[in-house]
Design a protein around this motif. Structure first.
Motif, PDB file in Angstrom:
ATOM      1  N   ARG A  90       0.019  -1.633  -0.089  1.00  0.00           N
ATOM      2  CA  ARG A  90       0.029   0.056  -0.264  1.00  0.00           C
ATOM      3  C   ARG A  90       1.152   1.061   0.131  1.00  0.00           C
ATOM      4  N   ARG A  92      -4.135   0.294  -6.678  1.00  0.00           N
ATOM      5  CA  ARG A  92      -4.242  -1.200  -7.167  1.00  0.00           C
ATOM      6  C   ARG A  92      -5.565  -1.387  -6.638  1.00  0.00           C
ATOM      7  N   LEU A 104      -5.272  -5.066   0.456  1.00  0.00           N
ATOM      8  CA  LEU A 104      -4.448  -3.500  -0.327  1.00  0.00           C
ATOM      9  C   LEU A 104      -5.197  -2.137  -0.592  1.00  0.00           C
ATOM     10  N   ALA A 111      -7.591  -1.870  -1.552  1.00  0.00           N
ATOM     11  CA  ALA A 111      -7.329  -2.368  -3.803  1.00  0.00           C
ATOM     12  C   ALA A 111      -9.160  -2.011  -4.214  1.00  0.00           C
TER      13      ALA A 111
END
Length: 97
Positions: A29, A35, A58, A60
Motif C-alpha cells: 500500500r 491498486r 490492499l 484496492a
C-alpha cells in the motif's frame, strides 16, 4: 487477476506453498499508488470472497466481472476489455503529465 492469499479448496496442491508465504500488504500500500483487483463472479478455482478479502487488505479498487470463470479462454473469456479500460486510463494520465 482473481488474487488470493488463502488456501484454495479447488487446488489443494498449493496449500503447502500458500501456507509458507506472507503478504506485506502495508508495504504494498505504501509503494503502489493505485491498486486494482479483478475477480470473476463464478471463478471455479478462486472463490470471489478470497479476492475480495485480498482487495480489502490492499485497499484496492475491486472490479467484479460477471460470469468470467477463471478468465481463461476455456471459460469463454478470450479478451479482457475491463482490464484494458483501466490500463488505457492509466496510460492516458502518463501522457498528460
Amino acid at each position: 487477476m482473481s488474487g488470493f492469499t488463502e488456501q484454495l479448496k479447488a487446488i489443494p496442491e498449493l496449500d503447502h506453498f500458500i501456507s509458507q508465504q506472507t503478504l506485506d500488504d502495508k508495504l504494498l500500500r505504501q509503494h503502489i499508488f493505485r491498486r486494482y483487483v479483478f475477480l470473476s463472479s463464478n471463478d471455479p478455482f478462486v472463490p470471489p470472497p478470497l479476492s475480495i478479502r485480498l482487495g480489502q487488505r490492499l485497499n484496492a479498487q475491486l472490479f467484479e466481472i460477471k460470469q468470467a470463470g477463471h478468465f481463461m479462454q476455456e471459460d469463454g473469456y478470450a479478451a479482457f476489455p475491463q482490464l484494458w479500460e483501466v490500463l488505457r486510463s492509466l496510460l492516458s494520465e502518463l501522457q498528460v503529465t
